[in-house]
Design an enzyme around this catalytic site. Structure first.
Site, PDB file in Angstrom:
ATOM      1  CB  SER A 153      69.389 -96.780  46.104  1.00  0.00           C
ATOM      2  OG  SER A 153      70.504 -97.511  46.571  1.00  0.00           O
ATOM      3  CE1 TYR A 201      66.641 -99.725  49.622  1.00  0.00           C
ATOM      4  CE2 TYR A 201      68.649-100.208  48.408  1.00  0.00           C
ATOM      5  CZ  TYR A 201      67.853 -99.315  49.084  1.00  0.00           C
ATOM      6  OH  TYR A 201      68.244 -98.011  49.210  1.00  0.00           O
TER       7      TYR A 201
END
Length: 198
Positions: free
Chosen positions: A142, A155
């Site tokens: 990401s 996350y």
């Protein structure tokens, strides 16, 4: 007309929606036989039915060792081998401020996004060794792997860890003819993102 992936078998985790669904769709369109893995078995099956290609849907929790082995076994039983792995399954976790994040939420995100990626990587390397073949693995990281922000701490932490998995596995795999790459998408308006933001 031949496809880029004719004759190859690909496993895609998190294939029931979002990036995983798009990856599985592209692989199938380019000739691959695709194993669609998702914790939501009905979603994986729906994608499989929409592709109308040589596909297999498998319900599995990627954070569980036995279930990872089960999807590898199912893929191998159906298609005889695996050539490509897209380890994409992931969860966002809490948007809460750091003082308010629960240990349970942090652990859940790490279990799916880090342990799940590790288990998938390990299974891929074991499968290639058994086949005595080369292969390729892609992990979905990401933009959160590369920077920080005040929210989504679990996350971000998990996606930084995924970059470490890519680096180590790429160095190990290179001499074996196994290519390992990570992709770092920006914000993609998937159902997962929409659900997490509410």
């Amino acid at each position: 007309m031949t496809g880029r992936f004719d004759g190859l078998v690909a496993v895609v985790t998190g294939a029931g929606s979002g990036i995983g669904r798009a990856s599985a769709t592209r692989l199938a369109a380019n000739g691959a036989s695709v194993v669609l893995v998702d914790i939501d078995g009905a979603a994986a099956q729906a994608v499989a039915e929409s592709l109308g290609a040589d596909v297999l849907a498998v319900e599995a929790d990627v954070s569980e060792e036995q279930q990872v082995q089960a999807y590898v076994d199912a893929a191998t039983e159906r298609f005889g081998r695996i050539d490509l792995h897209h380890l994409n399954a992931g969860v966002f976790g809490s948007f809460a401020a750091i003082p308010d994040i629960s240990v349970e939420d942090f652990d859940r995100v790490m279990a799916v996004n880090v342990r799940g990626q590790f288990l998938g990587l390990r299974a891929a390397f074991r499968r290639y060794a058994q086949q005595r073949s080369r292969g390729a693995v892609v992990l979905t990281a990401s933009i959160a792997s590369l920077t920080g922000s005040a929210d989504l701490l679990a996350y971000q932490t998990s996606k930084h860890a995924d970059v470490g998995l890519v680096h180590g596995a790429a160095v190990y795999g290179g001499p074996l003819g196994i290519r390992v790459n990570g992709v770092a998408p920006g914000i993609v308006p998937t159902a997962l993102f929409a659900a997490a933001a509410t």
